[in-house]
Design a protein around this motif. Structure first.
Motif, mmCIF file in Angstrom:
data_model
loop_
_atom_site.group_PDB
_atom_site.id
_atom_site.type_symbol
_atom_site.label_atom_id
_atom_site.label_comp_id
_atom_site.label_asym_id
_atom_site.label_seq_id
_atom_site.Cartn_x
_atom_site.Cartn_y
_atom_site.Cartn_z
ATOM 1 N N PHE A 288 -41.463 46.809 58.480
ATOM 2 C CA PHE A 288 -42.239 45.709 57.913
ATOM 3 C C PHE A 288 -42.688 44.743 59.015
ATOM 4 C CE2 PHE A 288 -39.628 46.116 53.729
ATOM 5 C CZ PHE A 288 -40.250 47.327 53.488
ATOM 6 N N ARG A 289 -41.788 44.394 59.917
ATOM 7 C CA ARG A 289 -42.140 43.455 60.980
ATOM 8 C C ARG A 289 -43.237 44.017 61.866
ATOM 9 N NH1 ARG A 289 -35.915 41.756 62.567
ATOM 10 N NH2 ARG A 289 -35.700 40.033 61.069
ATOM 11 N N TYR A 326 -46.479 56.060 56.177
ATOM 12 C CA TYR A 326 -46.927 54.808 55.571
ATOM 13 C C TYR A 326 -45.862 53.750 55.817
ATOM 14 C CZ TYR A 326 -43.830 56.325 51.766
ATOM 15 O OH TYR A 326 -42.749 56.758 51.036
ATOM 16 N N ALA A 327 -46.171 52.507 55.452
ATOM 17 C CA ALA A 327 -45.324 51.370 55.822
ATOM 18 C C ALA A 327 -44.196 51.107 54.845
ATOM 19 C CB ALA A 327 -46.183 50.106 55.959
ATOM 20 N N LEU A 332 -48.299 45.849 52.166
ATOM 21 C CA LEU A 332 -48.479 45.950 53.602
ATOM 22 C C LEU A 332 -49.397 47.114 53.955
ATOM 23 C CD1 LEU A 332 -47.613 44.615 56.219
ATOM 24 C CD2 LEU A 332 -45.599 46.090 56.250
ATOM 25 N N ASP A 333 -49.243 48.233 53.261
ATOM 26 C CA ASP A 333 -50.124 49.373 53.503
ATOM 27 C C ASP A 333 -51.581 49.013 53.250
ATOM 28 O OD1 ASP A 333 -48.629 51.620 54.406
ATOM 29 O OD2 ASP A 333 -47.687 51.762 52.453
ATOM 30 N N MET A 334 -51.837 48.306 52.154
ATOM 31 C CA MET A 334 -53.208 47.911 51.845
ATOM 32 C C MET A 334 -53.769 46.970 52.901
ATOM 33 S SD MET A 334 -53.361 47.346 47.751
ATOM 34 C CE MET A 334 -53.259 48.749 46.628
ATOM 35 N N ALA A 335 -52.969 45.998 53.322
ATOM 36 C CA ALA A 335 -53.440 45.046 54.323
ATOM 37 C C ALA A 335 -53.730 45.734 55.653
ATOM 38 C CB ALA A 335 -52.411 43.939 54.518
ATOM 39 N N LEU A 382 -42.510 46.589 47.009
ATOM 40 C CA LEU A 382 -41.971 45.884 48.160
ATOM 41 C C LEU A 382 -41.083 46.774 49.024
ATOM 42 C CD1 LEU A 382 -41.029 42.498 46.444
ATOM 43 C CD2 LEU A 382 -43.017 42.966 47.890
ATOM 44 N N ALA A 383 -40.609 47.895 48.481
ATOM 45 C CA ALA A 383 -39.693 48.775 49.214
ATOM 46 C C ALA A 383 -40.269 50.150 49.473
ATOM 47 C CB ALA A 383 -38.380 48.921 48.446
ATOM 48 N N ASP A 384 -41.332 50.539 48.745
ATOM 49 C CA ASP A 384 -41.928 51.857 48.935
ATOM 50 C C ASP A 384 -43.352 51.830 48.392
ATOM 51 O OD1 ASP A 384 -42.113 54.687 49.538
ATOM 52 O OD2 ASP A 384 -39.934 54.717 49.348
#
Length: 599
Positions: A288-289, A326-327, A332-335, A382-384
């Motif tokens: 995530f970071r 993927y993230a 986060l993936d979309m951003a 938020l986790a997957d």
């Protein structure tokens, strides 16, 4: 009856079948491109031929159009153009499913709910028949033992197995509709539907348990509990009072969770790691970071559809091999892939959907199920990320479509309504742009022009450096002439803002490739000053120190990089083959310092 008047419910169901079939065909046969979507467009063409508007306009057209436009920009930006088009067609298929669902009459909701519950059970059945518990062991030993026994007695089904977390996320997303179908059958005394929903729900829950995905369990449990609280609050108190209490409760929980994650991530990780099973929270937080740093690099355009694997491996880990697809975070993936405009449009769609569902006074059962599925999507997201980054892309806009179908202001199944005087689509467009602008102000610190040039430079640079990714080994081709455009943009960004870390990091990387280690040191030290936690900056700076002969500083930078020892051995051999005995010696000496410093 004409297809365009929307009163023929069977034709509305046929349109849904064509749209879903086209999206499914794009998912099953990506080599077909976007051609299968013509099936879903056929009703649009028929309506156009009859001089009708091709689709039913809604109040969410603006954010949906913005999301689709940002996806198209993502095709332009990505280094993987074939993969980008494949994902774009899946997103476009989801848009067709959205408009086909909006045309459904409310009388079709039990059928739609039953089909969505069936989706969960089909995924569960496929997972149970293909999962290999020896390759992907369950987090809980009791489930692992049962899974190993089941593999010996089950029928053999050929096919690629779904990852447990992906399968669990999709099952949790669809399960509330199975619960609603069972409640609908019980209330209406429909025995055949009761047996059907009992079977599908039992399969779904069995698959969910056997996946041992704690994130999916947690998200579904919270969603069902909140559904129950929402239902009881509406029965025991006036609707507005129940709504207010639910909103206040959600706001308090969100504030507490966000504050803990921001101020004390270690405490949150310790709590998550207390749950039974393997500990993966720390590694997720690291992804995530690093992912947030990629958002900063590509805030305007996104890094491109299907771009995360290469961007993360090359610029965050400085490794030319595939690490993660993927993230592990939907937002986060979309951003990362579609920029902040895509993320803003998506948040607007979800927020509008939640508001419409919460204030809905009719069809409380299906409103509750849709709201519960929305909560699963947010919490598990938020986790997957099974919905955007993996298998569930055709269902990406399912919740907004059902929210519109259930909305008092949207008469689903009717003809395309005229735009109201208030023009709600302008309101939602303003919300999307406002969210995107706020994110941009935070991420770019107000230095928009510099961030824009750095974004473009990073896009052009990734297209060159990640061409053909993943590629094991070192790329020995001379890519420097192709990096002229990227370098010019990055230098312009640095002139506007000397603290632009995106430009500093990437220009430092280019200087390294040129062999200009003095300039690379200056640039990378500047980047390190503003973001000492950036793993890519720290790793590249460590090697620059080594090639400049500052071996102690090099070892200090590289000591936290697990793969540095092996890479230094390769560098020692590589520089020797290039006739740089001095650099080969530096690599060996740095390796010796690292080895002596390691326990």
């Amino acid at each position: 009856m004409r297809w365009g008047d929307g009163n023929d419910r069977w034709r509305a169901l046929a349109e849904l079948g064509l749209a879903a079939g086209g999206a499914l065909a794009c998912w099953l046969w990506p080599q077909a491109g976007g051609w299968p979507l013509l099936a879903g467009l056929l009703p649009w063409l028929v309506r156009l031929a009859g001089r009708h508007f091709p689709f039913q306009r809604t109040s969410l057209d603006a954010p949906l159009g913005m999301f689709l436009a940002s996806a198209l920009v993502g095709v332009w930006a990505t280094y993987d153009r074939p993969g980008g088009w494949t994902k774009f067609w899946l997103i476009a298929g989801g848009v067709l499913v959205f408009y086909a669902l909006v045309r459904q009459a409310r009388e079709h909701l039990p059928l739609v709910g039953a089909l969505l519950g069936l989706c969960a059970s089909v995924i569960a059945l496929y997972f149970l028949l293909t999962q290999d518990w020896t390759t992907y062991p369950a987090d809980l030993e009791v489930l692992n033992r049962f899974g190993t026994w089941w593999m010996k007695v089950r029928p053999n089904l050929s096919g690629a197995a779904l990852h447990p977390n992906i399968a669990a996320g999709l099952m949790a997303f669809f399960t509330p509709f199975g619960v609603a179908t069972l409640l609908f059958a019980f209330r209406g005394k429909r025995p055949w539907m009761g047996w059907y929903s009992t079977l599908t729900l039992s399969l779904s829950l069995t698959g969910l348990v056997m996946s041992s995905s704690r994130a999916a369990w947690f998200a579904l449990t919270i969603a069902l509990v909140l559904w129950g609280i929402w239902t009881s609050s509406r029965k025991l108190s006036p609707p507005r009072g129940g709504l207010a209490r639910l909103w206040i409760s959600l706001a308090i929980l969100l504030f507490i969770g966000s504050t803990l994650l921001w101020r004390s991530p270690g405490l949150v990780l310790a709590g998550l790691n207390l749950l039974p099973g393997s500990h993966s929270a720390t590694s997720r937080l690291e992804i995530f970071r690093d992912g947030f740093r990629l958002v900063r690099d590509f805030a305007f355009t996104g890094g491109g559809l299907q771009s995360f694997p290469g961007l993360y491996a090359h610029y965050m880990r400085v490794i030319r091999v595939f690490l993660f697809g993927y993230a592990h975070n939907l937002f986060l993936d979309m951003a990362i892939e579609q920029g902040l405009l895509g993320l803003g449009a998506w948040i607007t769609l979800l927020s509008a959907s939640g508001w419409m569902l919460l204030k809905n006074r009719d069809e409380r059962l299906w409103s509750g199920a849709t709201l519960s599925s929305l909560i699963v999507l947010i919490l598990h997201g938020l986790a997957d990320d099974p919905l955007y980054a993996q298998r569930g892309t055709p269902f990406l806009f399912l919740i907004p479509a059902l929210a519109l179908t259930l909305s008092d202001s949207q008469k689903a199944g009717g003809s395309a309504p005229p735009l109201s005087i208030r023009k709600p689509w302008l309101v939602w467009a303003g919300v999307s742009l406002g969210l995107s602008g706020t994110f941009l102000m935070v991420i770019t610190r107000g230095r928009w022009l510099s961030a824009w040039e750095a974004n473009l430079g990073a896009v052009y640079m990734a297209r060159v450096e990640l061409r053909g990714f993943p590629q094991e080994g070192w790329d020995e081709t001379n890519r420097l002439p192709e990096l002229k455009s990227a370098r010019r943009l990055l230098e312009g960004a640095l002139e506007r803002d000397a603290n632009n870390i995106t430009a500093l990091y990437r220009l430092g990387s280019i200087a390294m490739e040129q062999g200009d280690f003095t300039s690379a040191r200056t640039l990378l030290e500047g980047a390190y000053t503003f973001d000492a936690g950036h793993r890519g900056v720290r790793k590249r700076l460590g090697y620059v120190y080594a090639w400049n002969g500052d071996l102690e500083q090099a070892a200090q930078m590289l000591v936290s990089i697990p793969e540095a020892g092996q890479e230094l051995e390769v560098y020692a051999w590589w520089w020797q083959t290039q006739g740089r005995e001095d650099l080969s010696t530096f690599a060996r000496q740095t390796l010796n310092i690292l080895t002596s410093a390691s326990p």
